[in-house]
Design an enzyme around this catalytic site. Sequence first.
Site, PDB file in Angstrom:
ATOM      1  N   GLN A  47      -9.538 -44.880 -27.128  1.00  0.00           N
ATOM      2  CA  GLN A  47     -10.656 -45.112 -26.230  1.00  0.00           C
ATOM      3  C   GLN A  47     -11.945 -45.212 -27.042  1.00  0.00           C
ATOM      4  O   GLN A  47     -12.002 -44.851 -28.205  1.00  0.00           O
ATOM      5  CB  GLN A  47     -10.774 -43.948 -25.237  1.00  0.00           C
ATOM      6  N   ASP A  97     -10.049 -39.498 -15.752  1.00  0.00           N
ATOM      7  CA  ASP A  97      -9.659 -40.090 -14.470  1.00  0.00           C
ATOM      8  C   ASP A  97      -8.234 -40.643 -14.526  1.00  0.00           C
ATOM      9  O   ASP A  97      -7.700 -40.861 -15.607  1.00  0.00           O
ATOM     10  CB  ASP A  97     -10.648 -41.206 -14.099  1.00  0.00           C
ATOM     11  N   GLU A 157      -4.350 -32.394 -26.985  1.00  0.00           N
ATOM     12  CA  GLU A 157      -5.300 -33.496 -26.799  1.00  0.00           C
ATOM     13  C   GLU A 157      -4.727 -34.698 -27.528  1.00  0.00           C
ATOM     14  O   GLU A 157      -4.384 -34.625 -28.707  1.00  0.00           O
ATOM     15  CB  GLU A 157      -6.661 -33.084 -27.364  1.00  0.00           C
ATOM     16  N   ASP A 197      -7.057 -30.636 -17.781  1.00  0.00           N
ATOM     17  CA  ASP A 197      -8.469 -31.027 -17.863  1.00  0.00           C
ATOM     18  C   ASP A 197      -8.504 -32.497 -18.253  1.00  0.00           C
ATOM     19  O   ASP A 197      -8.921 -32.863 -19.340  1.00  0.00           O
ATOM     20  CB  ASP A 197      -9.130 -30.143 -18.922  1.00  0.00           C
ATOM     21  N   SER A 198      -8.085 -33.328 -17.323  1.00  0.00           N
ATOM     22  CA  SER A 198      -7.861 -34.731 -17.646  1.00  0.00           C
ATOM     23  C   SER A 198      -9.090 -35.584 -17.375  1.00  0.00           C
ATOM     24  O   SER A 198     -10.013 -35.181 -16.681  1.00  0.00           O
ATOM     25  CB  SER A 198      -6.707 -35.263 -16.793  1.00  0.00           C
ATOM     26  N   HIS A 234     -16.609 -26.322 -16.530  1.00  0.00           N
ATOM     27  CA  HIS A 234     -15.757 -25.492 -17.386  1.00  0.00           C
ATOM     28  C   HIS A 234     -15.571 -24.079 -16.845  1.00  0.00           C
ATOM     29  O   HIS A 234     -14.501 -23.492 -16.989  1.00  0.00           O
ATOM     30  CB  HIS A 234     -16.311 -25.488 -18.815  1.00  0.00           C
ATOM     31  N   GLY A 278      -0.046 -35.158 -23.777  1.00  0.00           N
ATOM     32  CA  GLY A 278       0.219 -33.983 -22.949  1.00  0.00           C
ATOM     33  C   GLY A 278       1.489 -34.112 -22.125  1.00  0.00           C
ATOM     34  O   GLY A 278       2.224 -33.134 -21.919  1.00  0.00           O
ATOM     35  N   ASP A 320     -13.031 -31.722 -25.640  1.00  0.00           N
ATOM     36  CA  ASP A 320     -14.409 -31.280 -25.863  1.00  0.00           C
ATOM     37  C   ASP A 320     -14.497 -29.791 -26.167  1.00  0.00           C
ATOM     38  O   ASP A 320     -15.473 -29.338 -26.751  1.00  0.00           O
ATOM     39  CB  ASP A 320     -15.265 -31.631 -24.641  1.00  0.00           C
TER      40      ASP A 320
END
Lengths: 283, 283, 283, 283
Positions: A31, A158, A106, A155-156, A62, A138, A86
Amino acid sequence: MELWFSERHTPHVKLSIRVEKQLYSAQSEYQRIDVFESKEFGRFLTLDGYLMLTEKDEFIYHEMITHVPMAVHPNPQNILVIGAGDGGAVRELVRYQQVEHIDLVEIDGLVIDVCKTYLPQIASGFDEPRVHIHLEDGVKFVRSCENKYDLIIVDSTDPFGPGEGLFTKEFYGSCYKALREDGIMVNQHESPFYVGDATAMQRAHKRIVDSFPISYVYQAHIPTYPSGHWLFGFASKAYHPISDLNMEAWNELGIKTRYYNTKLHAGAFSLPTYVEELLKDAE
Amino acid sequence: MELWFSERHTPHVKLSIRVEKQLYSAQSEYQRIDVFESKEFGRFLTLDGYLMLTEKDEFIYHEMITHVPMAVHPNPQNILVIGAGDGGAVRELVRYQQVEHIDLVEIDGLVIDVCKTYLPQIASGFDEPRVHIHLEDGVKFVRSCENKYDLIIVDSTDPFGPGEGLFTKEFYGSCYKALREDGIMVNQHESPFYVGDATAMQRAHKRIVDSFPISYVYQAHIPTYPSGHWLFGFASKAYHPISDLNMEAWNELGIKTRYYNTKLHAGAFSLPTYVEELLKDAE
Amino acid sequence: MELWFSERHTPHVKLSIRVEKQLYSAQSEYQRIDVFESKEFGRFLTLDGYLMLTEKDEFIYHEMITHVPMAVHPNPQNILVIGAGDGGAVRELVRYQQVEHIDLVEIDGLVIDVCKTYLPQIASGFDEPRVHIHLEDGVKFVRSCENKYDLIIVDSTDPFGPGEGLFTKEFYGSCYKALREDGIMVNQHESPFYVGDATAMQRAHKRIVDSFPISYVYQAHIPTYPSGHWLFGFASKAYHPISDLNMEAWNELGIKTRYYNTKLHAGAFSLPTYVEELLKDAE
Amino acid sequence: MELWFSERHTPHVKLSIRVEKQLYSAQSEYQRIDVFESKEFGRFLTLDGYLMLTEKDEFIYHEMITHVPMAVHPNPQNILVIGAGDGGAVRELVRYQQVEHIDLVEIDGLVIDVCKTYLPQIASGFDEPRVHIHLEDGVKFVRSCENKYDLIIVDSTDPFGPGEGLFTKEFYGSCYKALREDGIMVNQHESPFYVGDATAMQRAHKRIVDSFPISYVYQAHIPTYPSGHWLFGFASKAYHPISDLNMEAWNELGIKTRYYNTKLHAGAFSLPTYVEELLKDAE
């Protein structure tokens, strides 16, 4: 300087942030990754042009994705965090002494590197010895796990692009299997407001409901996300998100938060009627 | 057609809505009034370039500013609504049989006319015989009232321009005097998120706390307002907003809502820690 | 990625360019300097948020500010260029063999460094031995010169900020003195279209007319400048810009250009009636 | 009020105009028609979201598309104008006494009505007895004409949508046939600057060159059109646009203009080198 980053929340709505300067831009294997500096929100991270977090309001996301399940589970020791390169979720989790092991999975190692460099206050927990980083998909990682975790945090991004697999029925099934018998799964659950987001939310909800015996949705105010009304999924094998909340125990931990508190905990599960109806329609 | 209405939430953030066409524009004695048609939000009303309401999400604001106090007060018969020339608050109030009399005080009669013409589903309660419209300054109107109302709803614009007086200590004192001995005042209370809004919110809160023995703040998700995180003030002479809520009684009324419900009622008063701290700092 | 740089040409008009990424941003002693990458215009340079040049259309400006006087003056050997730290004017001038000496006076050395690094095809002439860089205030530099130059090119920013002094009567007087008896001064002359630009243009024109016996204005199409209609001033002690043009001589030089040609030369001095009237009003 | 109309000149560039209010919006049988009020440009007309003209700069386009051929042709009596429902070209043409007959062919009658109502200073010539309005497809209309007109003005929209047929080889052939033996055809010829416009321009140019013995291109500065650099085609059976210009004759007519003048006339045909090369490549 009139330099503005915009995100189209729908083809007909956009939120625009004035940029002081761009700090980073690169294309990873997965990305495009950008970091910007802004007067209003401090630094902010985008992936493929979608805003992921800002220094000003990331605490809301968070805290809500971590402390809600952590305050319900009586003894979360082994935790899996998927996505979240992050580091914000990990930063919150390492504040708990009883946590013994955190696997962070990740897919894009460059996100971690960039956040360490440009967002060090968010990516602050990576060097903890309890944190184990896995640069993997994942979906694949969790497939091979069984009866292992007390808590899985999804914690994806979209449900399109690199994050797409994290919204599938197969993935939720793997998470169920990877959890211990009283395990909890929490996931970012999109927004109920705009039609496109709501449809994605309903689809994810349906799949989670089908996979877990206990499944609830809670909400938070996240101003930089589409509509500002954001949902999280709470799926569980044993614990109820409110009746199993131990307020006293959590408050005794003395974890200082800026959004989450144990009074708000229950309130976050009190959803507007139209959101309840969307969920019921999906179930 | 690339025609966009934008509102700057701060000098560094703006929300933009694509406009299909403009339906109305005029300068009244008090302010500029515009109505637009949009694909995403249906029609929306702006005053002096500030977005007041959209057909898509106005239900959130209007349900939350009315049903919360209506579900707490055991017998609200006489109600004063200040501002709210769009009619949304009145539309919700006339759904209650026990309400006998509603005074609507709006300084700008053109707002009422425009909303009747262009937003008839919002301005739907004006022709009810129980509704009495007063084209006056709300500050002056309430000054002459004493021990008269069960509920005062202050549905103001922002604390500058025509709405400025509705945020003063003197005004809140007048409201206190105008209420019966168990009266409730609810007001739009700005947002806690952006610094400018938060400061206005704190100032208003301080003045209400100084004027009423019972004073709480509750929140809702209103996507088209700055940050999407909006507050309301609940000030009261006698009733507590949660412990005096009679869930059963309200649910028996059979009022169908899309945002408000009696479970969400309590949750709306469960504020994020940073908002509680802003309120405490102000008190 | 929706990242857009905008320049307000007036409070009511803006030109926006989609940015691929920002390459550079710094605050020098004099101004903020930024370089961006864009799909449409390649790289572009802004000073204090004003667009100075883009890789796509800079050739128009730089050819027109140099070749017009170079084609008129029979033997330009000694040239002073004021401003122009990007190097575009110098790049065109060093293509002439007969030029012996170019003094480039730029107040902000960082502009030169940045252009050398990020815009090397524009800043390509700085290392020529004939080019002498002076990091000084152009107004002061020219004050001490007398009967020295055949051509002075005033390649300034707008008449505010660091470029302000380059639009004063005193400065034009110094230029006159610094020129040899048949010298020419050419300057960027703003635009006639928007009222603010036109007023600045008239003020500069009046001052030049008062300082030089021969004074004309010519135009070019520069798409990224306000209105796209840009003017240059041609002031001279002896040569007329059209009747003293030696087409054959210039064409024999074999200088390949993309905008300028000797046929267009005369046409560029044929101004629209409304521009002629603005100039007459100023004189 | 932050209400902005934008036109994307390419996917990466847009010009935005602040709108005071929208005066009109409707969908005709052929296209969407809108009229806006702006501080900077006065009223402006858009068709299908493309800016057609503004009160501030329409004089440039309309003077250049009419006076250039009118100053060349020694006795233009019978004129055909295709497109141009706004009336600007007709307004200029009726200023000539020797013109006996003007046929205006506009496919969309609503454009004429809207311009008469909202842009009366542009649509001022429609009621002249010499002007004959035909609400027809220009392509069909001209097909049946032979040896009839001294001048045809093709005042089309862009080469897509309703205006597409006005850029075909067949259409130019019909125009040739419809002209008298010394007739002239002038057309709006798109812009040379952005690649998409330049390609359309080259295609049109090739077809005109193939249809007419004499074919030239001239330019004007039109600030609200993409790049501000706009071209017109001058195609002719007998007259050369410059050598057959009779300056004295035209100036004796005493027609007061704001952009066009007979000195600029020749200059407008002096094109930048890169434009000449684009034209040569097309031929």
